[in-house]
Design an enzyme around this catalytic site. Structure first.
Site, PDB file in Angstrom:
ATOM      1  N   ARG A  84      19.020  64.819  67.339  1.00  0.00           N
ATOM      2  CA  ARG A  84      19.349  65.931  68.229  1.00  0.00           C
ATOM      3  C   ARG A  84      20.349  65.460  69.279  1.00  0.00           C
ATOM      4  O   ARG A  84      20.313  64.318  69.726  1.00  0.00           O
ATOM      5  CB  ARG A  84      18.086  66.419  68.949  1.00  0.00           C
ATOM      6  CG  ARG A  84      17.175  67.262  68.084  1.00  0.00           C
ATOM      7  CD  ARG A  84      15.990  67.775  68.871  1.00  0.00           C
ATOM      8  NE  ARG A  84      15.101  66.727  69.284  1.00  0.00           N
ATOM      9  CZ  ARG A  84      15.059  66.176  70.482  1.00  0.00           C
ATOM     10  NH1 ARG A  84      15.848  66.604  71.457  1.00  0.00           N
ATOM     11  NH2 ARG A  84      14.228  65.209  70.752  1.00  0.00           N
ATOM     12  N   TYR A 223      21.798  67.950  61.186  1.00  0.00           N
ATOM     13  CA  TYR A 223      20.602  67.113  61.305  1.00  0.00           C
ATOM     14  C   TYR A 223      19.466  67.781  62.070  1.00  0.00           C
ATOM     15  O   TYR A 223      19.638  68.229  63.205  1.00  0.00           O
ATOM     16  CB  TYR A 223      20.933  65.771  61.978  1.00  0.00           C
ATOM     17  CG  TYR A 223      19.923  64.698  61.593  1.00  0.00           C
ATOM     18  CD1 TYR A 223      20.138  63.890  60.488  1.00  0.00           C
ATOM     19  CD2 TYR A 223      18.744  64.536  62.312  1.00  0.00           C
ATOM     20  CE1 TYR A 223      19.204  62.937  60.099  1.00  0.00           C
ATOM     21  CE2 TYR A 223      17.807  63.574  61.932  1.00  0.00           C
ATOM     22  CZ  TYR A 223      18.047  62.779  60.830  1.00  0.00           C
ATOM     23  OH  TYR A 223      17.119  61.834  60.450  1.00  0.00           O
ATOM     24  N   LYS A 232      13.050  73.662  66.759  1.00  0.00           N
ATOM     25  CA  LYS A 232      13.091  73.505  68.219  1.00  0.00           C
ATOM     26  C   LYS A 232      13.830  74.666  68.894  1.00  0.00           C
ATOM     27  O   LYS A 232      13.426  75.151  69.950  1.00  0.00           O
ATOM     28  CB  LYS A 232      13.713  72.152  68.599  1.00  0.00           C
ATOM     29  CG  LYS A 232      12.901  70.953  68.096  1.00  0.00           C
ATOM     30  CD  LYS A 232      11.512  71.005  68.615  1.00  0.00           C
ATOM     31  CE  LYS A 232      10.515  70.029  68.038  1.00  0.00           C
ATOM     32  NZ  LYS A 232      10.754  68.626  68.007  1.00  0.00           N
ATOM     33  N   HIS A 252       5.177  72.034  72.683  1.00  0.00           N
ATOM     34  CA  HIS A 252       5.530  70.911  71.798  1.00  0.00           C
ATOM     35  C   HIS A 252       4.239  70.122  71.553  1.00  0.00           C
ATOM     36  O   HIS A 252       4.012  69.074  72.142  1.00  0.00           O
ATOM     37  CB  HIS A 252       6.602  70.063  72.491  1.00  0.00           C
ATOM     38  CG  HIS A 252       7.246  69.039  71.610  1.00  0.00           C
ATOM     39  ND1 HIS A 252       7.943  67.962  72.114  1.00  0.00           N
ATOM     40  CD2 HIS A 252       7.346  68.936  70.261  1.00  0.00           C
ATOM     41  CE1 HIS A 252       8.409  67.231  71.111  1.00  0.00           C
ATOM     42  NE2 HIS A 252       8.064  67.799  69.983  1.00  0.00           N
ATOM     43  N   SER A 274       8.680  63.491  72.055  1.00  0.00           N
ATOM     44  CA  SER A 274       9.220  63.091  70.758  1.00  0.00           C
ATOM     45  C   SER A 274       8.946  61.610  70.505  1.00  0.00           C
ATOM     46  O   SER A 274       9.098  60.783  71.409  1.00  0.00           O
ATOM     47  CB  SER A 274      10.725  63.346  70.710  1.00  0.00           C
ATOM     48  OG  SER A 274      10.988  64.710  70.884  1.00  0.00           O
ATOM     49  N   CYS A 276       6.238  60.009  70.124  1.00  0.00           N
ATOM     50  CA  CYS A 276       5.126  59.431  70.880  1.00  0.00           C
ATOM     51  C   CYS A 276       3.784  59.641  70.188  1.00  0.00           C
ATOM     52  O   CYS A 276       2.738  59.478  70.815  1.00  0.00           O
ATOM     53  CB  CYS A 276       5.097  59.979  72.305  1.00  0.00           C
ATOM     54  SG  CYS A 276       6.413  59.302  73.341  1.00  0.00           S
ATOM     55  N   ASP A 299       3.676  69.375  65.330  1.00  0.00           N
ATOM     56  CA  ASP A 299       4.803  69.341  66.275  1.00  0.00           C
ATOM     57  C   ASP A 299       4.838  70.506  67.257  1.00  0.00           C
ATOM     58  O   ASP A 299       5.202  70.313  68.408  1.00  0.00           O
ATOM     59  CB  ASP A 299       6.121  69.306  65.483  1.00  0.00           C
ATOM     60  CG  ASP A 299       7.307  68.839  66.335  1.00  0.00           C
ATOM     61  OD1 ASP A 299       7.178  67.794  67.002  1.00  0.00           O
ATOM     62  OD2 ASP A 299       8.347  69.528  66.344  1.00  0.00           O
ATOM     63  N   ARG A 391      13.814  60.506  58.803  1.00  0.00           N
ATOM     64  CA  ARG A 391      12.716  61.482  58.764  1.00  0.00           C
ATOM     65  C   ARG A 391      12.384  61.896  57.334  1.00  0.00           C
ATOM     66  O   ARG A 391      13.188  61.737  56.416  1.00  0.00           O
ATOM     67  CB  ARG A 391      13.124  62.739  59.549  1.00  0.00           C
ATOM     68  CG  ARG A 391      13.432  62.455  61.026  1.00  0.00           C
ATOM     69  CD  ARG A 391      12.544  63.209  61.941  1.00  0.00           C
ATOM     70  NE  ARG A 391      12.666  62.789  63.329  1.00  0.00           N
ATOM     71  CZ  ARG A 391      11.775  63.133  64.263  1.00  0.00           C
ATOM     72  NH1 ARG A 391      10.741  63.886  63.962  1.00  0.00           N
ATOM     73  NH2 ARG A 391      11.919  62.711  65.515  1.00  0.00           N
TER      74      ARG A 391
HETATM   75  P1  GTP Z   1       8.471  63.787  66.856  1.00  0.00           P
HETATM   76  O1  GTP Z   1       8.450  64.194  65.420  1.00  0.00           O
HETATM   77  O2  GTP Z   1       9.764  63.166  67.274  1.00  0.00           O
HETATM   78  O3  GTP Z   1       8.074  64.897  67.777  1.00  0.00           O
HETATM   79  O4  GTP Z   1       7.436  62.530  67.004  1.00  0.00           O
HETATM   80  P2  GTP Z   1       5.844  62.438  67.039  1.00  0.00           P
HETATM   81  O5  GTP Z   1       5.347  62.715  68.419  1.00  0.00           O
HETATM   82  O6  GTP Z   1       5.243  63.217  65.933  1.00  0.00           O
HETATM   83  O7  GTP Z   1       5.570  60.858  66.799  1.00  0.00           O
HETATM   84  P3  GTP Z   1       5.005  60.091  65.506  1.00  0.00           P
HETATM   85  O8  GTP Z   1       3.567  60.420  65.222  1.00  0.00           O
HETATM   86  O9  GTP Z   1       5.971  60.240  64.397  1.00  0.00           O
HETATM   87  O10 GTP Z   1       5.009  58.577  66.040  1.00  0.00           O
HETATM   88  C1  GTP Z   1       6.187  57.965  66.526  1.00  0.00           C
HETATM   89  C2  GTP Z   1       5.996  56.459  66.555  1.00  0.00           C
HETATM   90  O11 GTP Z   1       4.869  56.106  67.394  1.00  0.00           O
HETATM   91  C3  GTP Z   1       5.712  55.861  65.184  1.00  0.00           C
HETATM   92  O12 GTP Z   1       6.482  54.695  65.022  1.00  0.00           O
HETATM   93  C4  GTP Z   1       4.242  55.534  65.221  1.00  0.00           C
HETATM   94  O13 GTP Z   1       3.916  54.438  64.402  1.00  0.00           O
HETATM   95  C5  GTP Z   1       3.979  55.228  66.704  1.00  0.00           C
HETATM   96  N1  GTP Z   1       2.579  55.559  67.085  1.00  0.00           N
HETATM   97  C6  GTP Z   1       1.921  56.725  66.824  1.00  0.00           C
HETATM   98  N2  GTP Z   1       0.630  56.661  67.248  1.00  0.00           N
HETATM   99  C7  GTP Z   1       0.463  55.434  67.794  1.00  0.00           C
HETATM  100  C8  GTP Z   1      -0.664  54.756  68.405  1.00  0.00           C
HETATM  101  O14 GTP Z   1      -1.775  55.286  68.538  1.00  0.00           O
HETATM  102  N3  GTP Z   1      -0.431  53.496  68.869  1.00  0.00           N
HETATM  103  C9  GTP Z   1       0.789  52.878  68.738  1.00  0.00           C
HETATM  104  N4  GTP Z   1       0.922  51.628  69.217  1.00  0.00           N
HETATM  105  N5  GTP Z   1       1.866  53.476  68.161  1.00  0.00           N
HETATM  106  C10 GTP Z   1       1.701  54.728  67.699  1.00  0.00           C
HETATM  107  C1  SPV Z   2      11.606  65.899  68.004  1.00  0.00           C
HETATM  108  O1  SPV Z   2      12.609  65.296  68.365  1.00  0.00           O
HETATM  109  O2  SPV Z   2      10.653  66.174  68.790  1.00  0.00           O
HETATM  110  C2  SPV Z   2      11.476  66.318  66.584  1.00  0.00           C
HETATM  111  C3  SPV Z   2      12.641  66.158  65.702  1.00  0.00           C
HETATM  112  O3  SPV Z   2      10.416  66.815  66.194  1.00  0.00           O
HETATM  113  S1  SPV Z   2      13.749  67.502  65.773  1.00  0.00           S
HETATM  114  O4  SPV Z   2      13.246  68.564  64.899  1.00  0.00           O
HETATM  115  O5  SPV Z   2      15.048  67.016  65.296  1.00  0.00           O
HETATM  116  O6  SPV Z   2      13.820  68.003  67.121  1.00  0.00           O
HETATM  117 MN    MN Z   3       8.835  66.947  67.937  1.00  0.00          MN
END
Ligand code: GTP
Ligand code: SPV
Ligand code: MN
Length: 614
Positions: A84, A223, A232, A252, A274, A276, A299, A391
């Protein structure tokens, strides 16, 4: 538009179910963007197969090994189109003040002129696809409709997975349906005979929202959130403005269902910024016996009080667009299982045997790969094999832990709301807000640290209120007020969910995470639900209620007693310094900050000043 700009406009017979307002809009955009053809998408398997074959021919998609990853493809984007683009994302309200201090604002008339200029002829030589879609279960009371036109077949395939797209959605759009028009062009017109590239896009990008007229215009990128406008742009930015007017909230947030050992079921909504941990938490595999977690969304959640006065939520999406790196059998086995077939991978690495790989998928690193840029890669290479924002796009229905209520039109009842950032310091593993207002303060002051801070010193904070910083189509402080108003309505019937803050990412003196995270987060979830049920007593702290000794079996999670203490440590000086930063942040948000938030800040300062020095 000037007369000379109008070429013969492509026409395609609109389906009989298309409402005249949709047809008229499609014709207007076609006369601006001047595509060679128009295709109304029906969302069928045949259509998907046809576009997939076309994208394989064009080199945009590489088929993966049909035994190892049936029905799956790899896309490599242009290296300058990988995420983004917040700096090119605009919120165009009539009054700049309504976009608030956190958004890029442009005057709408000027922006419309700019968009007309860049979109003029921008689809020439290409097909314009018309995608009617529904956010939320078709026909549901909380669901909303949109129509996106795009000149990218990759975006069509992605939208088909991420939303309910096609004829069924079009049929729901009647004379009284508000639908959101969304224009998308990659900004790469083709001259007659000009050869296309695998990932057309433009250096210049615009991701533009008109929250008042509820329109989206996106130019130059293919993308993720830049191009899948249902996600979003609609489900958060436009939806936050809609919700403000209609009494609901676009968040979110992931949504999960959890069943405890007694068989009691709960639903949890959690906002993490994001990257996290939302997808991971939504697919959590509890490390503790007797607990079961099922997935509803990973999400976005739309939240509204139901007729019974309780908070209800739907996942408006139909798929997951998840972060690949860090997703492995030891961290998120459910995602790994979800990803075995019918997936579009973007910007991950390709193995020599036609499969995908990314950092964290396996402990063992392959000897040789083709990296996300299409170059040879070995473990000695200096750059990651998969782009950090690579992704997967996959249907929610094929997730093994998807709850059978995930697409219930009325949504699920939310029992707990959780806010969480990536914080090396200061924020405890878990705490419960004393009141709804205190919980909203936790949401409003949510932050993540980009880099690890040494123990006791404060890292650089990026404030990400409600995890909505890049996704708020209204004034951020007005969004806070919407949450406070929502709480007032829920409390009027005595049925507001409890609010919590979590932090999986606190670090120890050695720079390592203090908490193992992932499946072990179930212990924290179980305590949270104990608080909801009234079985966990907790103990008071400056952050609110934290687990009382013995309420979380941290040793079973492999955590030492001194690590456990560090997860809840209060460093007075560091917390005071952060409170000063918070004060600055709150004043930077202007005069619309709710009084309740300022009052909570004063209360926090009071309880911090009661902490012992040293
Ligand atoms: P968006 O799709 O961008 O909104 O991201 P998201 O909030 O869905 O994050 P996602 O679950 O994909 O995790 C992002 C990163 O954080 C990954 O590399 C995970 O491995 C890491 N992660 C997720 N949960 C944990 C946790 O409980 N502990 C640690 N240390 N890392 C974590
Ligand atoms: C985020 O960045 O929180 C995402 C990926 O879930 S996107 O759909 O590109 O915003
Ligand atoms: Mn997201």
């Amino acid at each position: 538009m000037t007369a000379t700009a109008v070429r013969s406009t492509a026409r395609a017979a609109a389906p009989a179910s298309a409402h005249p307002s949709v047809i008229a809009w499609v014709e207007r955009i076609a006369s601006l963007a001047q595509p060679e053809d128009i295709v109304w998408c029906d969302g069928s398997e045949e259509e998907s197969a046809r576009l997939t074959a076309q994208l394989v021919d064009a080199g945009t998609l590489t088929p993966l090994d049909p035994v190892k990853r049936p029905g799956s493809y790899l896309a490599r984007s242009n290296p300058d189109d990988v995420a983004r683009v917040e700096s090119r994302t605009f919120i165009c309200t009539n009054d700049a003040a309504d976009a608030g201090p956190t958004n890029n604002w442009e005057e709408p008339v000027t922006m419309r002129r700019t968009l007309d200029r860049v979109m003029l002829g921008s689809m020439s030589g290409r097909t314009m696809y018309v995608m009617p879609f529904c956010m939320g279960p078709l026909g549901g009371p909380l669901s909303r409709y949109g129509v996106q036109v795009t000149d990218s077949p990759y975006v069509v395939l992605s939208t088909r997975t991420m939303t309910r797209m096609g004829t069924a959605a079009l049929e729901q759009i009647g004379p009284d349906t508000d639908w959101v028009p969304a224009v998308h062009s990659v900004g790469a017109p083709l001259d007659p005979g000009q050869e296309d590239v695998a990932w057309p896009c433009n250096e210049t990008k615009y991701i533009v929202h008109f929250p008042e007229s509820r329109e989206i215009w996106s130019y130059g990128s293919a993308y993720g959130g830049n191009a899948i406008l249902a996600k979003k742009a609609f489900a958060l930015r436009i939806a936050s403005a809609m919700g403000h007017n209609e009494g609901w909230i676009a968040a979110h947030m992931l949504l999960l269902k959890v069943t405890g050992p007694t068989g009691r079921e709960f639903h949890v909504a959690a906002a993490f910024p994001s990257a996290c941990g939302k997808t991971n938490f939504a697919m959590l595999q509890p490390s503790i016996p007797g607990w079961k977690v099922e997935t509803i969304g990973d999400d976005i959640a739309w939240l509204a009080p139901g007729a019974d006065g309780r908070l209800r939520a739907i996942n408006p999406e139909a798929g997951f667009f998840g972060v690949a790196p860090g997703t492995g059998a030891s961290t998120n086995p459910v995602a790994v299982e979800t990803l075995t077939h019918d997936v579009i991978y973007t910007n991950v690495a390709l193995t020599d045997d036609g499969d995908v790989w990314w950092e964290g998928l396996t402990d063992e690193v392959p000897e040789h790969l083709i990296d996300w840029r299409g170059n040879d890669w070995t473990p000695d290479s200096e750059t990651p094999a998969a782009h950090p924002n690579s992704r997967f796009t996959v249907s929610a229905a094929q997730c093994p832990t998807i709850a059978d209520t995930w697409d219930h039109p009325d949504g699920v009842v939310v029992d707990a709301v959780i806010f969480g950032g990536r914080r090396a310091t200061n924020v405890p593993l878990v705490s419960q807000a004393r009141t709804w207002a205190h919980g909203m303060y936790m949401g409003a002051t949510l932050a993540s640290e980009r880099t690890a801070a040494a123990e006791g010193t404060l890292g650089e904070l990026r404030r990400d209120p409600f995890a909505m910083l890049p996704f708020c189509g209204q004034h951020m402080a007005e969004h806070w007020q919407d949450w406070i108003d929502l709480g007032a309505r829920l409390e009027a019937t005595g049925q507001a969910p409890k609010v919590f803050q979590v932090n999986w990412f606190r670090k120890g003196e050695d720079g390592g995470f203090l908490w193992p995270g992932f499946g072990e987060n179930a212990r924290v979830l179980a305590w949270i639900l104990g608080r909801v049920e009234g079985t966990a007593h907790g103990s008071e702290s400056p952050f609110g209620v934290i687990p009382a000794p013995g309420e979380i079996d941290f040793e079973a999670a492999g955590v030492e007693p001194d690590q456990w203490r560090a997860l809840f440590a209060t460093d007075r000086d560091a917390l005071m310094a952060e409170a000063d930063q918070t004060a600055e942040f709150l004043s930077s948000m202007g005069s619309r900050v709710p009084l309740a938030i300022d009052a909570e800040h004063a209360l926090l300062r009071q309880s911090l000043s009661a902490l012992p020095h040293g």
